[in-house]
Design a protein around this motif. Sequence first.
Motif, short mmCIF file in Angstrom:
data_model
loop_
_atom_site.label_atom_id
_atom_site.label_comp_id
_atom_site.label_asym_id
_atom_site.label_seq_id
_atom_site.Cartn_x
_atom_site.Cartn_y
_atom_site.Cartn_z
N PRO A 153 0.84 -1.21 0.00
CA PRO A 153 0.00 0.00 0.00
C PRO A 153 0.88 1.26 0.00
CG PRO A 153 -0.16 -1.18 2.13
CD PRO A 153 0.93 -1.83 1.34
N PRO A 154 0.22 2.43 -0.18
CA PRO A 154 1.00 3.68 -0.23
C PRO A 154 1.77 3.92 1.06
CG PRO A 154 -1.28 4.06 -0.91
CD PRO A 154 -1.22 2.67 -0.37
N ALA A 155 1.25 3.42 2.18
CA ALA A 155 1.94 3.62 3.46
C ALA A 155 1.83 2.35 4.28
CB ALA A 155 1.28 4.77 4.23
N GLY A 156 2.73 2.16 5.22
CA GLY A 156 2.68 1.01 6.11
C GLY A 156 3.30 -0.22 5.47
N PRO A 157 3.27 -1.32 6.22
CA PRO A 157 3.95 -2.53 5.76
C PRO A 157 3.18 -3.22 4.63
CG PRO A 157 2.72 -3.00 7.76
CD PRO A 157 2.56 -1.52 7.50
N ALA A 158 3.89 -4.10 3.93
CA ALA A 158 3.23 -4.95 2.93
C ALA A 158 2.28 -5.89 3.66
CB ALA A 158 4.27 -5.74 2.15
N LEU A 159 1.11 -6.13 3.05
CA LEU A 159 0.10 -6.97 3.67
C LEU A 159 -0.11 -8.25 2.86
CD1 LEU A 159 -2.55 -4.20 4.48
CD2 LEU A 159 -1.02 -5.36 6.11
N CYS A 160 -0.31 -9.35 3.56
CA CYS A 160 -0.63 -10.61 2.89
C CYS A 160 -2.05 -11.00 3.29
CB CYS A 160 0.36 -11.70 3.29
SG CYS A 160 1.92 -11.59 2.38
N ALA A 161 -2.82 -11.47 2.31
CA ALA A 161 -4.20 -11.89 2.60
C ALA A 161 -4.48 -13.18 1.85
CB ALA A 161 -5.18 -10.80 2.18
N ARG A 162 -5.18 -14.09 2.50
CA ARG A 162 -5.49 -15.37 1.87
C ARG A 162 -6.66 -16.03 2.60
NH1 ARG A 162 -3.75 -19.22 5.37
NH2 ARG A 162 -2.25 -18.48 6.90
N ALA A 176 -11.58 -6.44 -9.83
CA ALA A 176 -12.93 -5.88 -9.75
C ALA A 176 -13.20 -5.37 -8.34
CB ALA A 176 -13.96 -6.96 -10.14
N ALA A 177 -12.78 -6.15 -7.35
CA ALA A 177 -13.01 -5.74 -5.95
C ALA A 177 -12.25 -4.46 -5.63
CB ALA A 177 -12.59 -6.88 -5.01
N VAL A 178 -10.99 -4.39 -6.07
CA VAL A 178 -10.20 -3.18 -5.82
C VAL A 178 -10.85 -1.97 -6.48
CG1 VAL A 178 -7.96 -2.07 -6.24
CG2 VAL A 178 -8.05 -4.47 -5.48
N ALA A 179 -11.30 -2.15 -7.72
CA ALA A 179 -11.95 -1.04 -8.45
C ALA A 179 -13.23 -0.62 -7.73
CB ALA A 179 -12.25 -1.46 -9.89
N ALA A 180 -14.00 -1.60 -7.25
CA ALA A 180 -15.26 -1.28 -6.55
C ALA A 180 -14.98 -0.48 -5.29
CB ALA A 180 -16.00 -2.58 -6.22
N ARG A 181 -13.92 -0.84 -4.58
CA ARG A 181 -13.57 -0.13 -3.34
C ARG A 181 -13.09 1.29 -3.63
NH1 ARG A 181 -14.47 -0.96 1.75
NH2 ARG A 181 -12.33 -0.37 2.26
N LEU A 182 -12.41 1.48 -4.76
CA LEU A 182 -11.87 2.81 -5.10
C LEU A 182 -12.93 3.74 -5.68
CD1 LEU A 182 -8.50 1.90 -6.87
CD2 LEU A 182 -8.76 3.06 -4.66
N ASP A 183 -13.98 3.15 -6.25
CA ASP A 183 -14.98 3.94 -6.99
C ASP A 183 -15.52 5.08 -6.14
OD1 ASP A 183 -16.59 4.64 -9.12
OD2 ASP A 183 -18.19 3.22 -8.58
N GLY A 184 -15.42 6.30 -6.66
CA GLY A 184 -15.97 7.48 -5.96
C GLY A 184 -14.98 8.18 -5.05
N LEU A 185 -13.83 7.54 -4.81
CA LEU A 185 -12.83 8.18 -3.94
C LEU A 185 -11.95 9.13 -4.76
CD1 LEU A 185 -11.60 5.13 -1.81
CD2 LEU A 185 -13.42 6.77 -1.28
N PRO A 186 -11.39 10.17 -4.12
CA PRO A 186 -10.55 11.10 -4.87
C PRO A 186 -9.16 10.52 -5.17
CG PRO A 186 -10.73 11.79 -2.57
CD PRO A 186 -11.62 10.60 -2.73
N VAL A 209 -6.22 7.01 -3.85
CA VAL A 209 -6.10 5.75 -3.10
C VAL A 209 -5.83 6.09 -1.64
CG1 VAL A 209 -4.81 3.61 -2.86
CG2 VAL A 209 -5.11 4.63 -5.13
N PRO A 210 -6.67 5.61 -0.72
CA PRO A 210 -6.44 5.92 0.70
C PRO A 210 -5.16 5.24 1.21
CG PRO A 210 -8.67 5.04 0.31
CD PRO A 210 -7.88 4.80 -0.93
N ASP A 211 -4.55 5.85 2.25
CA ASP A 211 -3.44 5.13 2.88
C ASP A 211 -3.83 4.60 4.26
OD1 ASP A 211 -3.43 7.55 4.07
OD2 ASP A 211 -1.48 8.20 3.29
N TRP A 245 -7.40 -0.49 3.74
CA TRP A 245 -6.64 -1.51 3.02
C TRP A 245 -7.00 -2.91 3.45
CZ3 TRP A 245 -4.27 -1.95 -1.33
CH2 TRP A 245 -3.95 -0.77 -2.01
N SER A 246 -7.15 -3.07 4.75
CA SER A 246 -7.51 -4.38 5.26
C SER A 246 -8.88 -4.80 4.70
CB SER A 246 -7.52 -4.33 6.79
OG SER A 246 -7.92 -5.55 7.31
N ASP A 247 -9.84 -3.88 4.70
CA ASP A 247 -11.17 -4.19 4.16
C ASP A 247 -11.11 -4.47 2.66
OD1 ASP A 247 -12.18 -3.81 6.66
OD2 ASP A 247 -13.06 -1.83 6.26
N THR A 248 -10.26 -3.74 1.96
CA THR A 248 -10.15 -3.92 0.51
C THR A 248 -9.56 -5.29 0.17
OG1 THR A 248 -9.96 -1.53 0.16
CG2 THR A 248 -9.09 -2.97 -1.59
#
Lengths: 311, 311
Positions: free
Chosen positions: A224-233, A251-261, A263-265, A270-273
Amino acid sequence: MIVTVTPNPALDITYRVERLVPGTSHRVEDVTERAGGKGVNVARTLRCLGYAVLATGPVGGPAAAAFVADLAAVGIDTAFVPSPEPTRRSVAIVAGSQATLFNEAGHEVPESVWADLEAVVSSRCGRGDVVVVSGSMPTGAPVDLVARLTRAAGTAGAMMVLDVRGEPLARSLPLRPAVVAPNAEEAHETTGLANPVSAGRALVAAGAGCAVISRGAAGLVAVPPAGPALCARLPKPLAGNPTGAGDALKAAVAARLDGLPTVPDDPVWWSDTLRAAVAWSGAVVLQPVAGVADPTDVARLAGEVVIGPCP
Amino acid sequence: MIVTVTPNPALDITYRVERLVPGTSHRVEDVTERAGGKGVNVARTLRCLGYAVLATGPVGGPAAAAFVADLAAVGIDTAFVPSPEPTRRSVAIVAGSQATLFNEAGHEVPESVWADLEAVVSSRCGRGDVVVVSGSMPTGAPVDLVARLTRAAGTAGAMMVLDVRGEPLARSLPLRPAVVAPNAEEAHETTGLANPVSAGRALVAAGAGCAVISRGAAGLVAVPPAGPALCARLPKPLAGNPTGAGDALKAAVAARLDGLPTVPDDPVWWSDTLRAAVAWSGAVVLQPVAGVADPTDVARLAGEVVIGPCP
């Protein structure tokens, strides 16, 4: 709004046979045919999970009208650009759980078609919109095509999510795409780094806002733009059809970003995304057809996702 | 004039790959696409060797226009009947000398299309013309379709050459087709007799003017209207692509009959006809693409054909 760009769409033809025996003749009773390509799969999954999406790319030849109608039929808005070259085919021979694929490379498309595609991105996108460019390039496509699309999206104020590989990806990084989302092999190929965390960091250092790298059944790695690298599985791999699972992640990443100005840090965002990305991906694996996902599977799998800093 | 009828035409798609590995993905750079089906191959060979020919059958769907244009481009007259159902595809995966075929079964065509096809035969044929009906029937085709076409040709004064199998062949025999030309396996299936001479005699006894039964590389067996059964073959089998070789045999018989009032019973005419049939067949084996034959190959092979009463 989310716009998916498929530079090299394909008419996906599936033949189900009892057994594939090389060197013999097979009579095929079970034939399905649908509009395909990675960006198209991204659009299908978004639509399936209730998001408005516009699909674009070049289409041509006798199958063009049916290709577009197939997407419109499931409620996907379309703005495909007419091409003088016929849309390629992809033939899948499915025998039991074994799939054998024959992907036509695609024809060389004239420059004017790419200019039209750039114009679609410029004219249909604005601030808070998300553009996803996914999949292979047809033979002879300009090596800076994806960079041009990234610039067009950026100028319009939209965020770019890239699922492309090699030189087209490398050339786009200086234009600061919001997210690059290659798979681990593609990230390795582009950066020369086999470790996905290192490859992701290199992509961010080269200009990407962040990197989300899929590792198939092993889950994903995000820088992510800030913080440590995250692993999800998921705690354990799912049995099913992995076709389109990587596309669902984008698709999920795009859906989460839709409408935002931008990428949040925020680490919680990020965890939710990443939770959504792994759950969408898994839900697609559970379906026999690429691009389709059941919201109840998404909800259930989201509760199972394991997320944390990469080891 | 010769009219070829293809009840179940196919768009023949050929993918050349280095190796076919089941369960993997293949990128296909070498794609060819052409109008196909057994009757279409008969028409191609006739045209290739200088004969005027009219091709008909049902065509539909997005590929219909290209299908017809592909034949017109090589000088074949066409009178295809529009069908609401899309023309099926046949996909050949060619890796070196190995071909793996996937033949779509074909869609059910409405009765009005078959009535239109019958009308083409009735209106375009007259005395001295030859009609060739070749190949499989699409799913759900009326079992008496070939019988109806045989009656239509007969009423118009034309001679019928049939390369069909099973019930459609059995039902046509009482209508006295001039020539039936199944392969040995199909003749066995229709008559229950494994010996091709016996099977040929049974087909003639059931109504056929004569029977010409192909045995692949082993040549052919003919049961003419008079005299002993004749066997014809090349002294040794040819290496090459046998696709379309059986169709070339029917093309040669049709070419020899064209303009005659009935099937001759002259043994010299028969000897010349079988010589041509074996030579045309062999010339097609020597070409990489079905339906194509080189006249110089035909002339050379004709001199090599061994003909005589069957042992």
